[in-house]
Motif scaffolding. Structure first.
Motif, short mmCIF file in Angstrom:
data_model
loop_
_atom_site.label_atom_id
_atom_site.label_comp_id
_atom_site.label_asym_id
_atom_site.label_seq_id
_atom_site.Cartn_x
_atom_site.Cartn_y
_atom_site.Cartn_z
N THR A 79 59.69 6.52 14.67
CA THR A 79 60.66 7.33 15.42
C THR A 79 60.08 7.72 16.78
O THR A 79 58.91 8.11 16.87
CB THR A 79 61.00 8.62 14.62
N MET A 120 70.45 8.70 16.89
CA MET A 120 70.07 7.58 16.03
C MET A 120 69.98 6.28 16.85
O MET A 120 69.04 5.51 16.72
CB MET A 120 71.08 7.41 14.90
N ASP A 121 70.98 6.08 17.72
CA ASP A 121 70.99 4.87 18.56
C ASP A 121 69.76 4.81 19.47
O ASP A 121 69.32 3.73 19.85
CB ASP A 121 72.27 4.82 19.41
N PHE A 145 69.41 12.34 7.26
CA PHE A 145 68.73 11.46 8.21
C PHE A 145 67.22 11.52 7.97
O PHE A 145 66.74 12.38 7.22
CB PHE A 145 69.08 11.78 9.67
N ASN A 191 66.84 5.79 18.62
CA ASN A 191 65.68 5.80 17.72
C ASN A 191 64.98 7.17 17.71
O ASN A 191 63.77 7.26 17.57
CB ASN A 191 64.69 4.69 18.11
N SER A 245 66.61 8.32 12.14
CA SER A 245 67.05 7.05 11.53
C SER A 245 67.75 7.29 10.20
O SER A 245 67.75 8.41 9.67
CB SER A 245 65.85 6.12 11.33
N ASN A 246 68.33 6.19 9.68
CA ASN A 246 68.98 6.20 8.36
C ASN A 246 70.02 7.32 8.21
O ASN A 246 70.02 8.05 7.21
CB ASN A 246 67.90 6.29 7.26
N GLY A 255 73.82 4.04 10.00
CA GLY A 255 72.80 3.08 10.44
C GLY A 255 73.25 1.65 10.21
O GLY A 255 72.98 0.76 11.01
#
Lengths: 117, 365
Positions: free
Chosen positions: B356, B312-313, B350, B315, B318-319, B332
């Motif tokens: 992305t 996630m960090d 996610f 990219n 996400s979410n 997030g």
């Protein structure tokens, strides 16, 4: 020194899986025992460089990579320095994987030293 | 005729009885007329719902949350899951009241499907009514929920594939299925970007989640529980949502059950946890790799759940949301909260969207 290239996506699977065979298909254990160890062992004995190309797969679970590299020390008792001297990594798509892999090798080496004592 | 029947007393009594009886018949006739009027005005589906209600009088009725979303209403959803689990453990027939559902999202689909299959596997009757909202009905239809619910011959399987490939698709298995990511990626990338790309973060997240479920869902036996994954692509918004769930013991219970010999045995002592730190604080530490670093003395290198946060960090997804035991985390937004009730299991959500990071697809030579 001669070079042998191992491209995981081509020579094993585009979808590398879990750590152990019991966990599912295309595991790190399967790759290490069926292909990787013999290639690496041969390279060390015949003074060749193993170029491991990590690109082209759909992605890696971390345990797969730890198992194939760390397992060389843990399970096959290959020498840490010998591995470093005969290993070259290609990872243009995920450059951070190279740092991780060298750290997996270092951790496995340190653990083997503790176990030997 | 007996003398008794011709007496004034009897005649009065008889008249009163006849009057009362007539009133009763008229009242019944009036009510019947009213009932028929309502019944005849009902559409076929409405009649079916009423008949179903009568048909399922011996079922335990369980009301689905009005806002059926694990992401926005976790407390109500956990309550709902707990009620169903309690019925399931007692092998009670269950009838889900869904007609009052006001909103639903894809996190609810994976819950409904997985619970329904659990009941069907154990041959415990499971049924429900239709949501009155057409949009909600359509989402459930697209998910394959009703198709599976009304399937006459249900076979217990190691692996389930429910729904349609172009809409909501739900997969379930016990092992790690790395190849599943390939099929999903193919569909998702074409629907979001219009061409095939590689989502490395998606593959990493799926493999880590499946592996976690395989190894930690049941402390005593590996590969015992199913994991469930629902995938939905919103073509209009260009967002693919992934809802992953297992009904194992959950992250904290799994850590607490580590035996001697495991590096996480006595993790609380090793972490030197302050008494003020709760599970929400601990989950933040787990995802940041601090638990692994403190307990093993080594860097976590993205293993397991921290690997998903790392994705996630970077990219690559996400979410990210995680719900496990008594913790709700919107990773997030770095929001970690304690819940008043306990969810026995792990739920991870996610998304992949048009922004992305992806890698171009290349054919192998």
């Amino acid at each position: 020194m001669d070079r042998i290239t191992v491209k995981i996506a081509r020579d094993f699977s585009r979808t590398p899986g879990p750590r152990y065979i019991k966990e599912g298909k295309w595991s790190g254990e399967q790759f290490r025992t069926e292909k990787f160890y013999s290639i690496f062992d041969d390279a060390i004995k015949n003074d060749k460089i193993v170029v491991v190309d990590l690109d082209g797969t759909l992605g890696y679970g971390t345990s797969f990579l730890e198992e194939i590299f760390g397992g060389l020390i843990r399970e096959h008792h290959l020498d840490y320095n010998q591995i470093l001297n005969h290993l070259e990594l290609i990872s243009n798509e995920e450059p951070y994987l190279m740092t991780d892999i060298f750290a997996y090798l270092k951790d496995a080496h340190e653990e083997s030293l503790v176990d030997n004592h | 005729m007996k003398k008794l029947y011709s007496t004034k007393y009897f005649k009065n009594k008889n008249n009163k009885h006849a009057e009362a009886s007539l009133k009763k018949r008229l009242r019944f006739k009036k009510n019947k007329k009213k009932r028929n009027k309502i019944q005849n005005a009902r559409t076929k589906p409405q009649k079916r719902v009423v008949n179903n209600k009568n048909k399922h009088f011996d079922y335990f009725k369980s009301k689905a949350p009005g806002n059926f979303s694990f992401l926005t209403h976790p407390i109500e959803v956990i309550e709902f899951i707990s009620t169903l689990k309690s019925h399931f453990d007692k092998k009670r027939k269950v009838f889900i009241l869904m007609n009052k559902i006001k909103s639903i999202d894809y996190s609810a689909i994976v819950i409904l499907l997985s619970i329904m299959v659990k009941f069907k596997e154990k041959k415990v009757e499971f049924n429900g009514d239709f949501p009155s909202d057409d949009n909600i009905n359509n989402i459930l239809i697209a998910s394959g929920f009703f198709q599976t619910l009304f399937k006459i011959s249900f076979k217990t399987r190691e692996r389930y594939n429910i729904g349609t490939h172009n809409a909501i698709h739900t997969h379930a298995w016990k092992d790690v299925d790395a190849e599943l990511g390939a099929n999903i990626m193919d569909n998702v990338s074409k629907m979001i970007l219009g061409h095939k790309v590689i989502y490395k973060g998606l593959q990493r997240s799926l493999v880590e989640l499946m592996q976690n479920s395989f190894n930690h869902a049941t402390p005593t036996k590996e590969g015992e529980k199913h994991w469930w994954l629902s995938v939905n692509v919103n073509e209009k918004q260009k967002i693919a949502s992934f809802s992953f769930i297992d009904y194992g013991v959950g992250i904290f219970e799994s850590l607490n059950s580590k035996k001697e010999g495991s590096k996480f045995f006595n993790w609380k002592i090793l972490m030197n946890l302050f008494s003020s730190e709760n599970n929400a604080d601990v989950l933040r530490k787990i995802l940041n790799g601090d638990l692994h670093k403190t307990v093993t003395g080594k860097h976590y290198r993205g293993k397991g759940l921290p690997g998903i946060k790392e994705a996630m960090d970077r990219n690559l997804i996400s979410n990210l949301h995680i719900i496990t035991n008594n913790v709700f985390a919107n990773v997030g937004l770095d929001k970690y909260e304690l819940l008043p009730n306990n969810f026995e299991g792990t739920f991870v959500y996610f998304e992949i969207n048009a922004q992305t990071s992806s890698t171009p697809w290349t054919e192998l030579q």
